[in-house]
Design a protein around this motif. Structure first.
Motif, PDB file in Angstrom:
ATOM      1  N   LYS A 132       0.995  -1.288   0.003  1.00 18.25           N
ATOM      2  CA  LYS A 132      -0.035   0.123   0.059  1.00 18.25           C
ATOM      3  C   LYS A 132       0.977   1.281   0.011  1.00 18.25           C
ATOM      4  O   LYS A 132       1.756   1.438   0.704  1.00 18.25           O
ATOM      5  N   PRO A 133       0.612   2.145  -0.810  1.00 19.07           N
ATOM      6  CA  PRO A 133       1.332   3.395  -0.436  1.00 19.07           C
ATOM      7  C   PRO A 133       1.374   3.874   0.793  1.00 19.07           C
ATOM      8  O   PRO A 133       0.291   4.174   1.346  1.00 19.07           O
ATOM      9  N   ASP A 134       2.573   4.791   0.869  1.00 14.40           N
ATOM     10  CA  ASP A 134       2.627   5.527   2.334  1.00 14.40           C
ATOM     11  C   ASP A 134       1.765   6.897   2.087  1.00 14.40           C
ATOM     12  O   ASP A 134       1.032   7.395   3.226  1.00 14.40           O
ATOM     13  N   LEU A 135       1.698   7.347   1.062  1.00 20.17           N
ATOM     14  CA  LEU A 135       1.160   8.616   0.576  1.00 20.17           C
ATOM     15  C   LEU A 135       0.627   8.602  -0.692  1.00 20.17           C
ATOM     16  O   LEU A 135       1.435   8.358  -1.670  1.00 20.17           O
ATOM     17  N   THR A 136      -0.796   8.967  -0.939  1.00 18.32           N
ATOM     18  CA  THR A 136      -1.444   9.202  -2.076  1.00 18.32           C
ATOM     19  C   THR A 136      -1.713  10.682  -2.214  1.00 18.32           C
ATOM     20  O   THR A 136      -2.454  10.867  -1.475  1.00 18.32           O
ATOM     21  N   LEU A 137      -1.195  11.386  -3.202  1.00 15.31           N
ATOM     22  CA  LEU A 137      -1.946  12.821  -3.558  1.00 15.31           C
ATOM     23  C   LEU A 137      -3.010  12.505  -4.699  1.00 15.31           C
ATOM     24  O   LEU A 137      -2.440  12.333  -5.943  1.00 15.31           O
ATOM     25  N   TYR A 138      -4.078  12.592  -4.271  1.00 19.23           N
ATOM     26  CA  TYR A 138      -5.380  12.853  -5.184  1.00 19.23           C
ATOM     27  C   TYR A 138      -5.789  14.078  -5.632  1.00 19.23           C
ATOM     28  O   TYR A 138      -6.212  14.891  -4.986  1.00 19.23           O
ATOM     29  N   LEU A 139      -5.440  14.161  -7.108  1.00 19.02           N
ATOM     30  CA  LEU A 139      -5.804  15.465  -7.768  1.00 19.02           C
ATOM     31  C   LEU A 139      -7.415  15.544  -8.035  1.00 19.02           C
ATOM     32  O   LEU A 139      -7.325  14.823  -9.168  1.00 19.02           O
ATOM     33  N   ASP A 140      -8.026  16.224  -7.508  1.00 15.58           N
ATOM     34  CA  ASP A 140      -9.733  16.088  -7.816  1.00 15.58           C
ATOM     35  C   ASP A 140      -9.908  17.107  -8.705  1.00 15.58           C
ATOM     36  O   ASP A 140      -9.611  18.333  -8.362  1.00 15.58           O
ATOM     37  N   ILE A 141     -10.743  16.839  -9.629  1.00 13.17           N
ATOM     38  CA  ILE A 141     -11.461  17.713 -10.783  1.00 13.17           C
ATOM     39  C   ILE A 141     -12.483  17.196 -11.134  1.00 13.17           C
ATOM     40  O   ILE A 141     -12.995  16.312 -11.072  1.00 13.17           O
ATOM     41  N   ASP A 142     -13.528  18.379 -11.451  1.00  8.84           N
ATOM     42  CA  ASP A 142     -14.787  17.854 -11.943  1.00  8.84           C
ATOM     43  C   ASP A 142     -14.500  17.320 -13.367  1.00  8.84           C
ATOM     44  O   ASP A 142     -13.665  17.663 -14.107  1.00  8.84           O
ATOM     45  N   PRO A 143     -15.078  16.082 -13.520  1.00  8.63           N
ATOM     46  CA  PRO A 143     -14.785  15.356 -14.918  1.00  8.63           C
ATOM     47  C   PRO A 143     -14.793  16.420 -16.038  1.00  8.63           C
ATOM     48  O   PRO A 143     -14.145  16.121 -17.046  1.00  8.63           O
ATOM     49  N   ALA A 144     -15.829  17.158 -16.206  1.00 12.03           N
ATOM     50  CA  ALA A 144     -16.313  17.791 -17.541  1.00 12.03           C
ATOM     51  C   ALA A 144     -14.858  18.977 -17.751  1.00 12.03           C
ATOM     52  O   ALA A 144     -14.563  18.978 -18.809  1.00 12.03           O
ATOM     53  N   LEU A 145     -14.532  19.337 -16.664  1.00 19.07           N
ATOM     54  CA  LEU A 145     -13.415  20.236 -16.813  1.00 19.07           C
ATOM     55  C   LEU A 145     -12.091  19.434 -17.093  1.00 19.07           C
ATOM     56  O   LEU A 145     -11.261  19.847 -17.835  1.00 19.07           O
ATOM     57  N   GLY A 146     -11.938  18.337 -16.453  1.00 17.50           N
ATOM     58  CA  GLY A 146     -10.903  17.464 -16.874  1.00 17.50           C
ATOM     59  C   GLY A 146     -10.686  17.085 -18.150  1.00 17.50           C
ATOM     60  O   GLY A 146      -9.801  17.083 -18.943  1.00 17.50           O
ATOM     61  N   LEU A 147     -11.892  16.625 -18.694  1.00 15.38           N
ATOM     62  CA  LEU A 147     -11.951  16.178 -20.067  1.00 15.38           C
ATOM     63  C   LEU A 147     -11.780  17.189 -20.917  1.00 15.38           C
ATOM     64  O   LEU A 147     -11.100  16.870 -22.127  1.00 15.38           O
ATOM     65  N   SER A 148     -12.181  18.483 -20.847  1.00 19.20           N
ATOM     66  CA  SER A 148     -11.955  19.608 -21.792  1.00 19.20           C
ATOM     67  C   SER A 148     -10.170  19.821 -21.855  1.00 19.20           C
ATOM     68  O   SER A 148      -9.760  20.320 -22.777  1.00 19.20           O
ATOM     69  N   ARG A 149      -9.643  19.639 -20.561  1.00 16.62           N
ATOM     70  CA  ARG A 149      -8.389  19.840 -20.724  1.00 16.62           C
ATOM     71  C   ARG A 149      -7.665  18.688 -21.305  1.00 16.62           C
ATOM     72  O   ARG A 149      -6.992  18.953 -22.175  1.00 16.62           O
ATOM     73  N   ALA A 150      -8.187  17.501 -21.354  1.00 21.28           N
ATOM     74  CA  ALA A 150      -7.496  16.374 -22.172  1.00 21.28           C
ATOM     75  C   ALA A 150      -7.734  16.694 -23.401  1.00 21.28           C
ATOM     76  O   ALA A 150      -6.725  16.290 -24.332  1.00 21.28           O
ATOM     77  N   ILE A 184      -4.794   9.102   1.996  1.00 14.64           N
ATOM     78  CA  ILE A 184      -4.993   9.751   0.783  1.00 14.64           C
ATOM     79  C   ILE A 184      -5.454  11.140   1.034  1.00 14.64           C
ATOM     80  O   ILE A 184      -6.336  11.421   1.607  1.00 14.64           O
ATOM     81  N   VAL A 185      -4.480  12.208   0.408  1.00 16.44           N
ATOM     82  CA  VAL A 185      -4.718  13.504   0.340  1.00 16.44           C
ATOM     83  C   VAL A 185      -5.301  14.097  -0.571  1.00 16.44           C
ATOM     84  O   VAL A 185      -4.842  13.822  -1.671  1.00 16.44           O
ATOM     85  N   LEU A 186      -6.463  14.987  -0.579  1.00 17.46           N
ATOM     86  CA  LEU A 186      -7.156  15.414  -1.598  1.00 17.46           C
ATOM     87  C   LEU A 186      -6.650  16.918  -1.799  1.00 17.46           C
ATOM     88  O   LEU A 186      -6.414  17.667  -0.802  1.00 17.46           O
TER      89      LEU A 186
END
Length: 212
Positions: A132-150, A184-186
């Motif tokens: 298991k990871p000691d630390l996970t940095l979870y980058l949270d984003i609205d899917p619509a915004l994320g997909l537009s960036r992609a 897991i840090v958001l």
């Protein structure tokens, strides 16, 4: 956390969340603050020659639809190869492993997005054996915004072409897992990139015991 034992840090998030820039930031942070410490960078799916071959098939759009279980089994085949061939040996020799995605991605995408939570849990138990990871940095984003960036980056791969509802289900699982696991840090990835990077560095300082 930062002693002579191996450390496992993972960057997670949906498409367009800024994982690549976050990985580069964390890598530079570790190199500057812990000179001489071995840093091993991984990505999933992939990370070894064999796993990269599977990744290429896994991500490429094709006329034949990939069954959800096929997708799931392929990603865990990649992970098994990476864990046994790279991650466990690196941690055993005291390296810092910096992962671009790990098992949380499967919990979100295949568990939440595809509805295969039980199968994900079973394969994770077999493949990871408690890793298991000691630390996970979870980058949270609205899917619509994320997909537009992609989309702005260019051609989309097979996963990036999924429906908005798929990514909404994946995000819901990410949020649920982050709420239940203190490791897991958001990070709010909808902020300007400078603010995102400030938040990441702040969390690293806290978790690794580094003075700002």
């Amino acid at each position: 956390m930062m002693n002579q034992q191996g450390i496992f840090i993972v960057i997670e998030g949906l498409e367009g969340a800024g994982k690549s820039s976050a990985v580069a930031l964390v890598n530079a942070y570790l190199e500057a603050r812990f000179p001489g410490r071995e840093i091993v960078n991984t990505r999933e799916p992939g990370g070894t020659p064999l796993a990269e071959e599977i990744r290429a098939i896994w991500k490429r759009p094709r006329e034949e639809a990939m069954a959800p279980m096929t997708e799931l089994l392929m990603v865990y085949a990649c992970r098994a190869q990476l864990v046994e061939g790279v991650i466990k040996p690196a941690l055993a020799r005291g390296a810092v492993v910096l992962g671009d995605r790990h098992d949380l991605s499967s919990q979100a995408y295949q568990g939440g997005g595809r509805g295969l939570s039980e199968q994900v849990a079973a394969l994770a138990k077999i493949t990871l054996g408690g890793l298991k990871p000691d630390l996970t940095l979870y980058l949270d984003i609205d899917p619509a915004l994320g997909l537009s960036r992609a989309q702005a980056r260019g051609a989309l791969d097979r996963i990036e072409q999924e429906t908005l509802s798929f990514f909404q289900r994946a995000r819901a699982r990410y949020l649920a897992e982050a709420a239940a696991d203190p490791d897991i840090v958001l990070i709010d990835a909808s902020q300007p990139i400078e603010k995102v990077h400030e938040a990441i560095v702040d969390q690293l300082n806290q978790r690794l015991g580094v003075s700002a």
